[in-house]
Design an enzyme around this catalytic site. Structure first.
Site, mmCIF file in Angstrom:
data_model
loop_
_atom_site.group_PDB
_atom_site.id
_atom_site.type_symbol
_atom_site.label_atom_id
_atom_site.label_comp_id
_atom_site.label_asym_id
_atom_site.label_seq_id
_atom_site.Cartn_x
_atom_site.Cartn_y
_atom_site.Cartn_z
ATOM 1 C CD GLU A 61 -2.750 1.462 0.281
ATOM 2 O OE1 GLU A 61 -3.219 2.603 0.153
ATOM 3 O OE2 GLU A 61 -3.036 0.515 -0.481
ATOM 4 C CG HIS B 183 -0.898 2.411 -4.856
ATOM 5 N ND1 HIS B 183 -0.821 2.619 -6.204
ATOM 6 C CD2 HIS B 183 -2.137 2.823 -4.487
ATOM 7 C CE1 HIS B 183 -1.965 3.122 -6.647
ATOM 8 N NE2 HIS B 183 -2.762 3.267 -5.620
ATOM 9 C CG HIS C 250 -16.301 -8.365 -16.855
ATOM 10 N ND1 HIS C 250 -15.949 -7.162 -17.422
ATOM 11 C CD2 HIS C 250 -15.139 -9.081 -16.751
ATOM 12 C CE1 HIS C 250 -14.643 -7.136 -17.642
ATOM 13 N NE2 HIS C 250 -14.132 -8.287 -17.254
#
Length: 323
Positions: free
Chosen positions: A68, A71, A242
């Protein structure tokens, strides 16, 4: 300098999208339960895994925390380079004319992206917020690519593009964009494996029990959406939407390639789009039959971005008239 910083920004944008996809797919979105730091620090605390840090109810998982934070570091660097682009455009430094509108909007948008990054954590990976954050990463990259295309030299030979073909191109761009949104919604609702390992069937049935009324469920803010909260019939409905969207998008892109086959100046673009489309469909199928290996899932996101950018480049070349 403008072009150099722009190229660096595009590289950073790709890195941010890749790290974002990897963070999400490895369930590390809440690796740091606060923002912008991690457990109140600028980096992941150097303590043993499973330690409960004062003021936080979530025990530390260092591996997820670092995913995290890496990022966030990359996203912060991207924000700074886009801000530099705005100031360079303000000073009139671009080699080719660049109005302030696009760098200015990009600066605003990347700050909005930072806010969505914060809300992703504070709103406990709400699927709507996470999907919007993913879309924002794609839009940021597209804005930078459009700026780079504006800095490119005009083609030596210009071939007129028919209006009806331009319309098909815009329809393909819109459909592909919507399909990417559906892909994000599938991922953020943890619906990628809701049909099991079956393809093209779902749960070994052509039309299994599905709850379409809950497939687009937004859900209240404040609930913890980690690992998803929808029942499997709703997740199966998301997966099938999708898949149907992928089929429609594929057919439209093939139609586009067929209609544009006689435009010689677009030939390299069309070949790239065909290769990326084939790769993307293959990766999507492999995600299902191999139970979502993280490397293939991340590649599925990257190729989706590359396919979108390839279509955007075709739009730029078809609509931009040399002066």
């Amino acid at each position: 300098m403008f072009r150099t910083i722009l190229q660096i920004s595009i590289i950073l944008a790709f890195i941010v999208v890749i790290l974002g996809a990897y963070t999400r797919l490895s369930d590390a979105g809440l690796g740091c339960p606060d923002w912008p730091g991690c457990y109140g620090q600028l980096s992941v605390p150097d303590v043993k895994d499973g330690t409960t840090i004062q003021g936080f109810s979530r025990p530390l998982e260092a591996a997820k925390g670092w995913k995290e934070m890496l990022h966030r570091y990359a996203a912060s660097s991207l924000g700074l380079t886009i801000l530099v682009l705005f100031f360079l455009a303000l000073k009139g430094n671009p080699q080719r004319y660049q109005s302030l509108k696009l760098p200015g909007f990009s600066t605003f948008f990347v700050m909005l992206q930072g806010a969505f990054g914060m809300w992703t954590v504070t709103l406990l990976v709400h699927p709507g917020i996470v999907t919007l954050h993913l879309i924002g990463g794609f839009v940021t990259t597209a804005l930078l690519i459009w700026m780079l295309l504006n800095q490119s030299k005009p083609p030596a030979i210009y071939q007129h593009t028919f209006k009806k073909h331009k319309l098909i191109l815009l329809i393909v761009l819109g459909t592909l964009s919507l399909q990417i949104v559906l892909g994000g919604w599938t991922s953020t609702n943890y619906a990628a494996l809701s049909c099991g390992k079956y393809f093209p069937k779902c749960l070994n049935d052509w039309w299994p029990n599905m709850d379409f009324s809950s497939a687009l469920y937004w859900g209240p803010l404040g609930a913890n959406y980690e690992y998803g909260i929808l029942e499997n019939p709703a997740r199966s409905a998301i997966q099938m939407i999708h898949r149907i969207g992928a089929l429609i998008t594929t057919l439209l892109i093939l139609l586009l390639i067929y209609l544009f086959r006689n435009y010689t100046r677009f030939r390299s673009n069309l070949i790239l789009i065909a290769i990326l489309l084939t790769t993307q469909v293959t990766l999507g199928i492999l995600n299902v039959v191999l139970s979502l290996p993280i490397i293939i899932a991340v590649l599925h996101t990257i190729v989706a971005l590359l396919l979108l950018l390839s279509v955007i480049k075709l739009v730029h070349r078809a609509f931009k008239v040399p002066t």
